[in-house]
Structure formats: C-alpha cells, structure tokens
Design a protein around this motif. Structure first.
Motif, PDB file in Angstrom:
ATOM      1  N   GLN A 342       0.819  -1.209   0.000  1.00 23.04           N
ATOM      2  CA  GLN A 342       0.000   0.000   0.000  1.00 23.04           C
ATOM      3  C   GLN A 342       0.859   1.268   0.000  1.00 23.04           C
ATOM      4  O   GLN A 342       0.366   2.358  -0.324  1.00 23.04           O
ATOM      5  N   THR A 343       2.148   1.142   0.338  1.00 20.23           N
ATOM      6  CA  THR A 343       3.021   2.319   0.344  1.00 20.23           C
ATOM      7  C   THR A 343       3.481   2.714  -1.056  1.00 20.23           C
ATOM      8  O   THR A 343       4.152   3.744  -1.208  1.00 20.23           O
ATOM      9  N   VAL A 344       3.140   1.921  -2.076  1.00 20.73           N
ATOM     10  CA  VAL A 344       3.531   2.284  -3.446  1.00 20.73           C
ATOM     11  C   VAL A 344       2.936   3.632  -3.822  1.00 20.73           C
ATOM     12  O   VAL A 344       3.558   4.435  -4.529  1.00 20.73           O
ATOM     13  N   ARG A 345       1.735   3.917  -3.333  1.00 21.27           N
ATOM     14  CA  ARG A 345       1.139   5.229  -3.590  1.00 21.27           C
ATOM     15  C   ARG A 345       2.025   6.347  -3.046  1.00 21.27           C
ATOM     16  O   ARG A 345       2.148   7.413  -3.659  1.00 21.27           O
ATOM     17  N   ASP A 346       2.609   6.117  -1.876  1.00 20.95           N
ATOM     18  CA  ASP A 346       3.493   7.129  -1.287  1.00 20.95           C
ATOM     19  C   ASP A 346       4.750   7.309  -2.133  1.00 20.95           C
ATOM     20  O   ASP A 346       5.270   8.430  -2.265  1.00 20.95           O
ATOM     21  N   VAL A 347       5.250   6.199  -2.691  1.00 21.84           N
ATOM     22  CA  VAL A 347       6.414   6.278  -3.583  1.00 21.84           C
ATOM     23  C   VAL A 347       6.087   7.140  -4.785  1.00 21.84           C
ATOM     24  O   VAL A 347       6.864   8.034  -5.187  1.00 21.84           O
ATOM     25  N   VAL A 348       4.923   6.897  -5.393  1.00 24.08           N
ATOM     26  CA  VAL A 348       4.519   7.670  -6.573  1.00 24.08           C
ATOM     27  C   VAL A 348       4.345   9.145  -6.218  1.00 24.08           C
ATOM     28  O   VAL A 348       4.757  10.033  -6.961  1.00 24.08           O
ATOM     29  N   ALA A 349       3.748   9.416  -5.054  1.00 20.13           N
ATOM     30  CA  ALA A 349       3.571  10.809  -4.622  1.00 20.13           C
ATOM     31  C   ALA A 349       4.915  11.504  -4.439  1.00 20.13           C
ATOM     32  O   ALA A 349       5.085  12.677  -4.807  1.00 20.13           O
ATOM     33  N   ALA A 350       5.900  10.784  -3.882  1.00 16.36           N
ATOM     34  CA  ALA A 350       7.231  11.366  -3.684  1.00 16.36           C
ATOM     35  C   ALA A 350       7.906  11.648  -5.021  1.00 16.36           C
ATOM     36  O   ALA A 350       8.544  12.695  -5.201  1.00 16.36           O
ATOM     37  N   LEU A 351       7.774  10.728  -5.987  1.00  8.65           N
ATOM     38  CA  LEU A 351       8.343  10.952  -7.312  1.00  8.65           C
ATOM     39  C   LEU A 351       7.686  12.146  -7.991  1.00  8.65           C
ATOM     40  O   LEU A 351       8.363  12.960  -8.636  1.00  8.65           O
ATOM     41  N   LYS A 352       6.371  12.248  -7.837  1.00  2.00           N
ATOM     42  CA  LYS A 352       5.659  13.371  -8.448  1.00  2.00           C
ATOM     43  C   LYS A 352       6.127  14.692  -7.838  1.00  2.00           C
ATOM     44  O   LYS A 352       6.300  15.692  -8.546  1.00  2.00           O
ATOM     45  N   ALA A 353       6.343  14.692  -6.518  1.00  2.00           N
ATOM     46  CA  ALA A 353       6.817  15.908  -5.849  1.00  2.00           C
ATOM     47  C   ALA A 353       8.198  16.317  -6.340  1.00  2.00           C
ATOM     48  O   ALA A 353       8.541  17.508  -6.351  1.00  2.00           O
ATOM     49  N   GLN A 354       9.000  15.316  -6.776  1.00  2.00           N
ATOM     50  CA  GLN A 354      10.322  15.604  -7.324  1.00  2.00           C
ATOM     51  C   GLN A 354      10.266  16.042  -8.779  1.00  2.00           C
ATOM     52  O   GLN A 354      11.293  16.399  -9.368  1.00  2.00           O
ATOM     53  N   GLY A 355       9.065  15.994  -9.378  1.00  2.00           N
ATOM     54  CA  GLY A 355       8.931  16.343 -10.792  1.00  2.00           C
ATOM     55  C   GLY A 355       9.405  15.250 -11.725  1.00  2.00           C
ATOM     56  O   GLY A 355       9.729  15.513 -12.891  1.00  2.00           O
ATOM     57  N   SER A 356       9.443  14.012 -11.238  1.00  2.00           N
ATOM     58  CA  SER A 356       9.965  12.911 -12.040  1.00  2.00           C
ATOM     59  C   SER A 356       9.000  12.515 -13.144  1.00  2.00           C
ATOM     60  O   SER A 356       7.794  12.357 -12.917  1.00  2.00           O
ATOM     61  N   GLN A 357       9.530  12.306 -14.360  1.00  2.00           N
ATOM     62  CA  GLN A 357       8.734  11.827 -15.488  1.00  2.00           C
ATOM     63  C   GLN A 357       8.407  10.347 -15.358  1.00  2.00           C
ATOM     64  O   GLN A 357       7.616   9.815 -16.146  1.00  2.00           O
ATOM     65  N   LEU A 358       9.011   9.666 -14.386  1.00  2.00           N
ATOM     66  CA  LEU A 358       8.746   8.243 -14.209  1.00  2.00           C
ATOM     67  C   LEU A 358       7.302   7.974 -13.809  1.00  2.00           C
ATOM     68  O   LEU A 358       6.808   6.862 -13.973  1.00  2.00           O
ATOM     69  N   VAL A 359       6.616   8.984 -13.295  1.00  3.08           N
ATOM     70  CA  VAL A 359       5.207   8.837 -12.958  1.00  3.08           C
ATOM     71  C   VAL A 359       4.342   8.928 -14.214  1.00  3.08           C
ATOM     72  O   VAL A 359       3.294   8.293 -14.302  1.00  3.08           O
ATOM     73  N   GLU A 360       4.791   9.690 -15.194  1.00  2.15           N
ATOM     74  CA  GLU A 360       3.963   9.992 -16.356  1.00  2.15           C
ATOM     75  C   GLU A 360       3.980   8.901 -17.410  1.00  2.15           C
ATOM     76  O   GLU A 360       2.944   8.526 -17.941  1.00  2.15           O
ATOM     77  N   SER A 361       5.166   8.406 -17.748  1.00  4.30           N
ATOM     78  CA  SER A 361       5.227   7.523 -18.915  1.00  4.30           C
ATOM     79  C   SER A 361       6.378   6.538 -18.796  1.00  4.30           C
ATOM     80  O   SER A 361       7.321   6.733 -18.034  1.00  4.30           O
ATOM     81  N   HIS A 362       6.274   5.475 -19.597  1.00  7.09           N
ATOM     82  CA  HIS A 362       7.374   4.538 -19.780  1.00  7.09           C
ATOM     83  C   HIS A 362       8.363   5.121 -20.789  1.00  7.09           C
ATOM     84  O   HIS A 362       8.124   6.173 -21.394  1.00  7.09           O
ATOM     85  N   THR A 363       9.466   4.408 -21.003  1.00  9.84           N
ATOM     86  CA  THR A 363      10.379   4.831 -22.066  1.00  9.84           C
ATOM     87  C   THR A 363       9.714   4.686 -23.435  1.00  9.84           C
ATOM     88  O   THR A 363      10.052   5.408 -24.362  1.00  9.84           O
ATOM     89  N   THR A 364       8.764   3.747 -23.564  1.00 13.72           N
ATOM     90  CA  THR A 364       7.966   3.640 -24.784  1.00 13.72           C
ATOM     91  C   THR A 364       6.618   4.291 -24.541  1.00 13.72           C
ATOM     92  O   THR A 364       5.914   3.959 -23.585  1.00 13.72           O
ATOM     93  N   VAL A 365       6.266   5.247 -25.417  1.00 13.08           N
ATOM     94  CA  VAL A 365       5.018   5.999 -25.298  1.00 13.08           C
ATOM     95  C   VAL A 365       4.194   5.745 -26.564  1.00 13.08           C
ATOM     96  O   VAL A 365       4.719   5.847 -27.680  1.00 13.08           O
ATOM     97  N   TYR A 366       2.906   5.417 -26.379  1.00 13.51           N
ATOM     98  CA  TYR A 366       2.044   5.093 -27.513  1.00 13.51           C
ATOM     99  C   TYR A 366       1.262   6.320 -27.953  1.00 13.51           C
ATOM    100  O   TYR A 366       0.748   7.082 -27.135  1.00 13.51           O
TER     101      TYR A 366
END
Length: 476
Positions: A342-366
């Motif tokens: 359940q802490t995966v949501r917290d991981v995603v929130a932390a990445l988003k706060a850092q401005g990480s693109q890893l939340v938005e997309s994979h290396t392959t985008v359709y």
C-alpha cells in the motif's frame, strides 16, 4: 430466477453499459503510469484488463449500447483496443478533457444514454477489475435490472474472504430475496480490527464499484444532491459537456450521490471478483512455482520464496528474498515487502513531488500514429526510436527550443520540411532546424522505423506547436 436460467442479451427493457476507463493506477507503478494505466496493460493472459471487461460486457449488451469513458490522453489507445473486439465501439469511446472522478464521467456517458432513450437503465463498470464466471455475472445483472425497474439504485457486493482495509464495505439490511438486500450503509476503507469484525459477522460485503440504475431516477438524485453538476448537465443543449468540464467539481459517485440517497439495494455477487489494486493482488492471483514465487519475464531467482518477481527491462537477478515484491522496467525498479504494497502510492507521490517523469510515462510511449521509445537522454540531447504504423501520419508541427535529425532505419518515410516534400528510405537522413514546420508520414505497407536525435535547451513534449493533425489534437 434459478442459476440455470439463460440470460439472453440484451436484458428485458433498454439497458446501456458505461465502462469507466480513466484513472492512473498508481498502486501498480512502475508498470502502470499516467500515460499507460493498468486497464490498458496485459497483466495476465493475452488481453488487457479493458479488453477483458469489454468482452464480458459484449456477451450481454449490444455494441451500440456500450459506452467507454476515458481520459483525452488515452482515447486513441482505448479506441484501438476496443476496436479489436468490435469496430462499432470505436465510435462509442468518450473523452474527458481531464479527470474529474467517477460522477462526472458517469454523467458524460449518461448524456449518450438518455439521448438514445430517456427511460433507459444504465449499468456502470470499472474497466480494471477481474471477474470470473461470466454466467453468474450476467444472472446477477438480470436480478439488478429487476430491482432498478423498481426505482432502486443497485450496487454489487462481494463476500469478503479476508479483513481487507483497502476496499469500501456495504452494510446489509433487509433481505429482498434472490441474493439481494437493502443497503443499510457504507463504510469506506475500515481499519483492520473493523474489517476483521465485518468478516466474522458476515454483515458486510466489499463494494465492487459496479452499479445499475434508472438513468432518469439517477439524474433526479444528482439534481437534489449536486446542484453544480446538475446545472452543468442542464447546459448541454447550449454547449457540449466537455466544454465546461474544467469548472465542475472533482467528485466520486459514492460521495456525490450514493451515500446521500435511500432505496439502495445490493446484489450479492455470484461471481469471483478482484480489483487488482495492488501488487499483493497480482501475487495472490498469479501462477506460483514450487517455492511460492510468481515470476514473469527475464528473472533469475535463487533461494527465493513467496515473492513476486517481474522484469520487463533486462535480466533481474535476485537471491535469498522472501515475501518480497520486485518489479523492474527499463527505467525504474520497485522493491518492497509484500505486506507493505500500500506504500507504493506514497512512492509515486514522492516521485511526483520531485517532478519525475517516471510517474507519467514509460520509455515507450504510444501515440495514435504508432509509438516512440526514449533510448538515451542527457543535458541538451535525447535519442528516440520512432515507429509509424503503415498509412499513419504525424501532425504538422514545429518546436521553439530544439532541432532534430532523423535517420531511417527501415521502411519508407514521407517527410515535409517548410513545405518541401521528400521521400527517404533506409539509411537516408534529414535535418529539422529549430522553428521549422515539419511532418512525418508512412506511405508504405510495413512499419516505418526512424532514429530521432534531438538537441536543444528544452526537449519536453510540450514544446510542440501543431498546425494540422488528422487525429484532432490541434488546440483552438
């Protein structure tokens, strides 16, 4: 109605299905991202969760009675996926300009339902849940239509098999017969002790997030409970609903309507259900080896037990792990104890706060024309592999901050730079200067693959000015 009674589509009366295919699926990061959420992924079998849902719905509803509501960013991928099942469904996909939770999404679907028949019933289904035993599911829907014809708002409840704290619960009231009950109330994500008591007492069911109701009766309740949304809805004759979407409340159907109305019924599910809402669920439902591990992809597991190990990006070698989740993609790796998913949501929130693109997309985008994969990037440069499907064409566009160099790997490229057309084949290249209007198309019968090298001080996707686009993405 007996369990052996056949259910012949469509149900008696006029019933439409609204499939909700928005959402970001953050709990299944890093496989699920904003631009490719879990309902669009193949997480088991050979089809995506969305396709599994649509296939199940089509066994009961005719395709012109099925509406799929998704986010504007996903609409082309959703149309592509549902068209595999029935071409009619391409025209049944509705796009939200941005996510506004489940109540506005349902009302967007109801706009089409009441246009077809103001007296219709409507069934609402999430697109990212697993349901087995389609015959029992169809029989439960038939029972729900009987209750909805009595002006009841009908939900579907699942018998708990463990004290789950991540689900909402439905409190059972009067027995209405034939596996149906009046609803006494709702409990949102209880603590463990409360969930354990619900399990032992048998007085509550999990809320599956599936509903069935009279469209007219439901909208009457919206007018009473949510006047701002009702005013937006009533203005749809003057302007399309999507035009006012950014100004309406972000609100769920549960909070906005269901928890404020009476005369609610629940049908106890005769089918098996799981919302696949966590990596623990993926482990629980996966095929396990002799050591209790669920393994997918290029994984070397040594002396591991009761683990979920997934690799979609190179060799994943693990040793001596127990009760652990490890998921690897080309650009990110998640590792956590199985009881802490359940802490995966917290991981995603932390990445988003850092401005990480890893939340938005994979290396392959359709994209509607094909896809691109980021091969490498660094300060002031980015290298992509671009694949364009036969007959597809990108928008006519320009960039303020970057120049590009294209090299054709295979296939035939139709290129236009500042109104000068040319044809490129394997090993040929072209330069696209900054601020030049350009376009790429594939006139051939096989996929076109090119390598794109970008250079400049700003290389993000929002540095695109579109002049013309066959997919309707030009902003007015």
């Amino acid at each position: 109605m007996s369990p052996t009674d056949p259910v012949v589509p469509p149900f008696a009366g006029d019933c439409h299905a609204i499939i909700l295919a928005g959402g970001s699926g953050t709990r299944l990061w890093p496989l699920s991202r904003n631009l490719l959420p879990k309902q669009l992924l193949v997480l088991g079998g050979t089809s995506t969760l969305l396709q599994q849902t649509v296939a199940r719905v089509l066994e009961v509803f005719p395709p012109d009675h099925v509406w799929v509501v998704t986010n504007e960013e996903h609409v082309f991928e959703v149309r592509k996926q549902v068209a595999v099942l029935d071409k009619v469904l391409e025209g049944q996909v509705l796009a939200e300009p941005l996510g506004r939770n489940t109540l506005p999404a349902i009302m967007l679907g109801l706009d089409r339902v009441v246009e077809a028949n103001p007296k219709a019933l409507a069934a609402v289904f999430p697109s990212d849940h697993l349901v087995s035993d389609g015959g029992a599911w169809a029989r439960d829907l038939a029972r729900a239509t009987e209750l909805a014809a009595q002006k009841r708002f009908v939900t579907f409840g699942v018998r708990p098999d463990k004290p789950e704290t991540g689900y909402g619960y439905i409190a059972l009231g009067e027995d209405l017969g034939e596996n149906a009950f009046a609803v006494r109330g709702f409990v949102e994500k209880p603590d463990f002790l409360t969930a354990d008591r619900f399990l032992r007492e048998g007085t509550h069911l999990w809320n599956s997030g599936m509903f069935l109701f009279s469209a007219k009766h439901f909208l009457t309740q919206v007018a009473r409970c949510e006047p701002v949304l009702w005013n937006w809805w009533m203005g749809r004759d003057e302007a399309p609903l999507v035009q006012g979407y950014r100004d309406i409340p972000d609100i769920s159907v549960d909070y906005g309507v269901v928890e404020k109305i009476d005369n609610i019924a629940v049908v106890k599910a005769g089918f098996e259900w799981d919302d696949l809402g966590s990596w623990e669920a993926m482990y629980r439902l996966g095929d396990k080896d002799a050591d209790g591990n669920v393994v997918r992809g290029d994984v070397l597991a040594m002396n591991c037990a009761n683990c979920l190990l997934i690799s979609e990006g190179g060799k994943l070698a693990v040793s001596g792990l127990k009760d652990t989740i490890m998921v690897q993609t080309r650009d990110a790796t998640l590792a956590c104890p199985k009881d802490r998913v359940q802490t995966v949501r917290d991981v995603v929130a932390a990445l988003k706060a850092q401005g990480s693109q890893l939340v938005e997309s994979h290396t392959t985008v359709y994209r509607p024309w094909g896809n691109y994969t980021v091969l490498e990037e660094g300060p002031q440069y980015k290298i992509k592999r671009i694949q364009v499907t036969p007959g597809a064409r990108l928008s006519s566009q320009m960039h303020h901050h970057r120049s590009e160099h294209w090299v054709v790997v295979d296939g035939t490229a139709e290129v236009e730079v500042d109104n000068e057309p040319r044809i490129l084949v394997e090993n040929q290249s072209v330069d696209i200067p900054k601020a030049s209007q350009h376009r790429l198309a594939n006139p051939g019968k096989v996929p076109l693959n090119i390598i794109e090298i970008q250079s400049g001080p700003y290389l993000e996707e929002d540095d695109i000015v579109r002049f013309d686009d066959v997919y309707g993405r030009v902003r007015k």
